[in-house]
Design a protein around this motif. Structure first.
Motif, PDB file in Angstrom:
ATOM      1  N   GLN A 142     -43.437   1.499 -36.891  1.00  0.00           N
ATOM      2  CA  GLN A 142     -42.057   0.824 -36.870  1.00  0.00           C
ATOM      3  C   GLN A 142     -41.639   0.418 -38.378  1.00  0.00           C
ATOM      4  O   GLN A 142     -42.418   0.046 -39.075  1.00  0.00           O
ATOM      5  CB  GLN A 142     -42.019  -0.483 -35.880  1.00  0.00           C
ATOM      6  N   ASP A 143     -40.334   0.777 -38.649  1.00  0.00           N
ATOM      7  CA  ASP A 143     -39.706   0.413 -39.804  1.00  0.00           C
ATOM      8  C   ASP A 143     -38.455  -0.306 -39.323  1.00  0.00           C
ATOM      9  O   ASP A 143     -37.497   0.482 -39.010  1.00  0.00           O
ATOM     10  CB  ASP A 143     -39.474   1.792 -40.640  1.00  0.00           C
ATOM     11  N   TYR A 144     -38.124  -1.599 -39.794  1.00  0.00           N
ATOM     12  CA  TYR A 144     -36.966  -2.299 -39.154  1.00  0.00           C
ATOM     13  C   TYR A 144     -36.671  -3.257 -40.270  1.00  0.00           C
ATOM     14  O   TYR A 144     -37.495  -3.765 -40.980  1.00  0.00           O
ATOM     15  CB  TYR A 144     -37.432  -2.934 -37.835  1.00  0.00           C
ATOM     16  N   THR A 145     -35.569  -3.942 -40.162  1.00  0.00           N
ATOM     17  CA  THR A 145     -35.021  -4.918 -41.008  1.00  0.00           C
ATOM     18  C   THR A 145     -34.775  -6.419 -39.936  1.00  0.00           C
ATOM     19  O   THR A 145     -34.171  -6.289 -38.890  1.00  0.00           O
ATOM     20  CB  THR A 145     -33.581  -4.659 -41.610  1.00  0.00           C
ATOM     21  N   VAL A 146     -35.338  -7.346 -40.589  1.00  0.00           N
ATOM     22  CA  VAL A 146     -35.104  -8.800 -39.741  1.00  0.00           C
ATOM     23  C   VAL A 146     -34.125  -9.595 -40.374  1.00  0.00           C
ATOM     24  O   VAL A 146     -34.378  -9.765 -41.412  1.00  0.00           O
ATOM     25  CB  VAL A 146     -36.461  -9.297 -39.511  1.00  0.00           C
ATOM     26  N   GLU A 147     -33.117 -10.170 -39.529  1.00  0.00           N
ATOM     27  CA  GLU A 147     -32.370 -11.163 -40.332  1.00  0.00           C
ATOM     28  C   GLU A 147     -32.913 -12.407 -39.727  1.00  0.00           C
ATOM     29  O   GLU A 147     -32.961 -12.656 -38.450  1.00  0.00           O
ATOM     30  CB  GLU A 147     -30.897 -10.965 -39.858  1.00  0.00           C
ATOM     31  N   SER A 148     -33.054 -13.426 -40.431  1.00  0.00           N
ATOM     32  CA  SER A 148     -33.797 -14.785 -40.129  1.00  0.00           C
ATOM     33  C   SER A 148     -33.345 -15.973 -40.703  1.00  0.00           C
ATOM     34  O   SER A 148     -32.370 -15.731 -41.577  1.00  0.00           O
ATOM     35  CB  SER A 148     -35.339 -14.636 -40.109  1.00  0.00           C
ATOM     36  N   LEU A 149     -33.770 -17.015 -40.309  1.00  0.00           N
ATOM     37  CA  LEU A 149     -33.201 -18.289 -41.035  1.00  0.00           C
ATOM     38  C   LEU A 149     -34.481 -19.036 -41.784  1.00  0.00           C
ATOM     39  O   LEU A 149     -35.527 -18.979 -41.206  1.00  0.00           O
ATOM     40  CB  LEU A 149     -32.791 -19.028 -40.056  1.00  0.00           C
ATOM     41  N   SER A 150     -34.260 -19.646 -42.995  1.00  0.00           N
ATOM     42  CA  SER A 150     -35.334 -20.510 -43.778  1.00  0.00           C
ATOM     43  C   SER A 150     -34.725 -21.914 -43.455  1.00  0.00           C
ATOM     44  O   SER A 150     -33.953 -22.346 -44.158  1.00  0.00           O
ATOM     45  CB  SER A 150     -35.433 -19.821 -45.118  1.00  0.00           C
TER      46      SER A 150
END
Length: 748
Positions: free
Chosen positions: A363-371
């Protein structure tokens, strides 16, 4: 010649049983491209052998056609109990409730180990159990098809089931050699047998297959070469977040799992899932249902996090290598994910991302997350009382070892709030009295996450991340702090381009990790790091948790390192994960011991009939030697039993004299004539004279006044030698190790 023809059907059935075993053994040997060593093969064919043996023995003496299949089906669980859970079964072979529980645990462990390991995989007990169970079931099916239903052509079905496994799992590694061997045995099984040629061919083919299946896998080269950690080529790595990570951490070769690029100021922890239900025996997820409505374009808010806590958006591009599994590595908490193929959903409590139909590999994906950046003040001011929605996160089973709660109270005695208690627990483990070791739990027998394991770990003070994470989480619950165990990966190591610029982070199998998460109202779930020498301490913990009294601990290194960012300092990886050593001993030594024990057991089992028959003969000889009143009858009983053992019959309706005359005719039929000397002529002459004396003695004991007669057991031995001289080598072996006379008591 009638006796020999009478024995042919039984011998043919035994020959077919041998061919079935040879066919299944060759088919199972094809799995050597997927598994290391030979212990799994020995265990599998042992179960097959005992199942087919039970069916063949029952078929020889039972009248109903269904009884052999019943006997085989009952032998399968008895054998599995004996090999895999003898302590839970009655007499070691009769499954009880605990046996079924142990089998269920082995099935789960085997299934998860298959997902976790690469190729070739180590044959852990769960995998061996699955193979033994499948092999035994296929043996029952093959016996039913070939022997009971008399459809030998259908024997290809169970064989093809075994051959299909390597073809599906690793088609490029399939071994055509064992397919050709099995095909040859299959053709012999189909061949009509009108004379002894078919039996001799079957025995020869069976011997070649069984010998080759043991020897050839040892001589074949390894199916994989050492992979390059940077590229991950040449291997697949499976991860099972639910079971212990010990086998993964002890994996001999470091293999790349994935790489990522991020706009965060430092490397990121990647979570697979969390375990929030502590049963006393293990940590498990509370809810693992599929939730297709939870799409990844808008992942829910993390539990407990309020707007008062600072947070920064983080974008991370992830490129998965040869990692396999159903959980997706993602920084916590994720807010959205793009680029995945297949059907994925997020779990509401842990915000873990999972699939039931796709795979994480490639899989090749982009994650938007919070610090999330809470302050120490916010953590210390979080309410101590357990909130109603968090009751499950402090639940503990009854009967917990008292040492766990007592140690938690002792380690946190001076703390005044939950955050200080959490830091005290973390410092308790990182303070220098505990050491990181992947081998000690295995050697001392306390590997795992259960309550008793934790109690032993607190006493031994040596373990790996699973022990530290599980112990701290359970100890936090004894203090009414909601807790759970997270499983995933450490940030990995940074890689730079030729100009010294950070290019990406590379995460390998040595970065597999487990850590505790504790809940604080208003902040949410907070990561802690109790494992000494592993992981990194978050900034909001580092200043408070750093203890100058323990300078040998690496927890202060990120802030002290002379680098632009903590992410650019290489995290420590434990020296306890050697490239070689543990795997060598597990592969090379244990199979030998297991194989030797199983071989000794099989040999002992095969010797039982011969030993029982010898005991009967010695008892009769003692009766004759002591001059017992029934000495002549005892001697005659030994003669009739010997005739039965050598393939003849001894009907109770015949008088001794008629019986002796028939035996004499049998000798003539086999070439024992006065005018044609043979190798056994001397034995024949002595045997016939001895038989005449024994007939006279038994008639006197039966009909003469007083009912006694003098008899010499040496005459019995002469008759015995004469009868055995008429047999070929195979017949003599059968008479010794499979004496049919023993069965007269159960089959009159």
């Amino acid at each position: 010649m009638a006796d020999r023809r009478h024995a042919d059907p039984s011998r043919a059935r035994w020959g077919r049983a041998g061919l079935i075993l040879a066919l299944l053994a060759a088919s199972a040997a094809s799995l050597h491209v997927l598994l290391e060593g030979a212990s799994w093969w020995v265990a599998t064919i042992t179960v097959m052998f005992l199942v087919l043996l039970a069916a063949s023995v029952t078929r020889t003496f039972a009248r109903g056609r269904a009884w052999p299949t019943v006997a085989a089906a009952l032998t399968l669980p008895a054998t599995l109990a004996l090999l895999f859970a003898p302590g839970t079964a009655l007499l070691g072979i009769v499954p009880l409730g605990g046996t079924w529980t142990a089998w269920g645990d082995l099935l789960i462990a085997g299934e998860m180990s298959i997902l976790r390991q690469g190729i070739p995989a180590q044959p852990v007990p769960g995998i061996v159990f699955i193979l033994a169970l499948a092999g035994g079931a296929l043996a029952v099916l093959a016996d039913l098809l070939v022997q009971t239903l008399r459809a030998p052509a259908l024997a290809a079905i169970p064989a093809l089931v075994l051959f299909a496994v390597p073809v599906v799992v690793a088609p490029s590694r399939s071994d055509a050699f064992w397919f050709l061997v099995a095909a040859a045995v299959y053709l012999v099984l189909l061949r009509p047998r009108g004379d002894g040629t078919g039996r001799r061919t079957a025995l020869g083919a069976g011997a070649v297959v069984l010998t080759g299946a043991v020897v050839v896998p040892v001589l074949l080269p390894d199916v994989t070469s050492a992979p390059d950690p940077a590229t991950g080529s040449g291997a697949q790595i499976g991860v099972n977040p639910i079971l212990d990570l010990g086998d993964d951490l002890r994996r001999g070769t470091e293999v790349r799992a994935f790489s990522y690029e991020t706009d965060a100021a430092e490397g990121l922890y990647f979570k697979l899932t969390t375990l929030d239900d502590f049963t006393g025996d293990r940590w498990e997820p509370i809810d693992a249902r599929e939730r297709p409505e939870n799409t990844l374009d808008d992942i829910g808010d993390p539990a407990g996090l309020t707007p008062a806590v600072a947070r920064d958006p983080v974008s991370t591009a992830v490129d998965i290598g040869p990692l396999i599994g159903r959980w997706l590595p993602a920084p916590y908490p994720p807010t959205s994910i793009e680029g995945l193929s297949g059907s994925w959903f997020w779990e509401p409590e842990a915000l873990s991302v999972r699939t039931d139909t796709a795979n994480v590999r490639g899989q090749d994906y982009t994650v938007e997350s919070l610090s999330v950046r809470p302050t120490t003040e916010q953590l210390e001011q979080a309410p101590d009382a357990v909130q109603p929605g968090m009751l499950d996160m402090v639940a503990l089973p009854e009967g917990m070892p008292e040492v766990i709660a007592a140690t938690a109270r002792e380690a946190t005695g001076a703390a005044t709030n939950d955050y200080q208690r959490a830091l005290a627990l973390q410092s308790y483990f990182r303070g220098g009295e505990f050491e990181y070791s992947e081998d000690a739990p295995v050697e001392e027998g306390y590997d795992g996450t259960g309550a008793e394991v934790i109690a032993t770990f607190l006493d031994e003070r040596a373990g790996y991340c699973v022990h530290f994470a599980s112990a701290m989480a359970v100890m936090a619950r004894t203090l009414d702090i909601p807790s759970r165990v997270a499983v995933g990966f450490q940030p990995g190591l940074p890689e730079f381009d030729d100009e010294g610029e950070l290019e990406e982070f590379v995460v390998t199998t040595h970065d597999l990790h487990a850590w505790p998460e504790l809940f604080f109202e208003g902040v949410g779930w907070v990561r802690f790091e109790p494992t000494p020498g592993r992981g990194e301490l978050p900034e909001y913990e580092a200043a408070t948790a750093d203890d100058p009294a323990t300078p040998d601990i690496d927890e202060s290194q990120p802030s002290a390192a002379p680098t632009p960012s903590p992410s650019l300092s290489a995290p420590q990886r434990p020296d306890e994960a050697p490239v070689t050593g543990v795997a060598d001993s597990a592969v090379d030594l244990r199979p030998l011991g297991i194989g030797a024990a199983i071989a000794a057991g099989v040999i002992a089992l095969l010797l039982v009939p011969a030993i029982l028959r010898l005991v009967v003969r010695l008892r009769r000889r003692r009766s004759v030697r002591d001059g017992a009143p029934d000495a002549a009858l005892a001697a005659w009983a030994e003669v009739t039993d010997t005739v039965i053992d050598t393939g003849g019959q001894a009907p109770s309706t015949e008088t001794p004299r008629v019986f002796a005359a028939r035996i004499g005719e049998r000798w003539v039929d086999r070439g024992w004539t006065d005018d044609e000397p043979s190798t056994g002529a001397a034995d024949r002459t002595a045997a016939r004279a001895a038989l005449d004396r024994l007939v006279d003695a038994v008639e006197r004991a039966s009909f003469a006044a007083g009912g006694t007669a003098r008899v010499d057991f040496a005459d019995v031995e002469r008759v015995r030698r004469g009868l055995r001289s008429a047999l070929d080598r195979r017949g003599r072996l059968a008479a010794t190790f499979a004496p049919r006379s023993l069965l007269r008591r159960w089959n009159p």
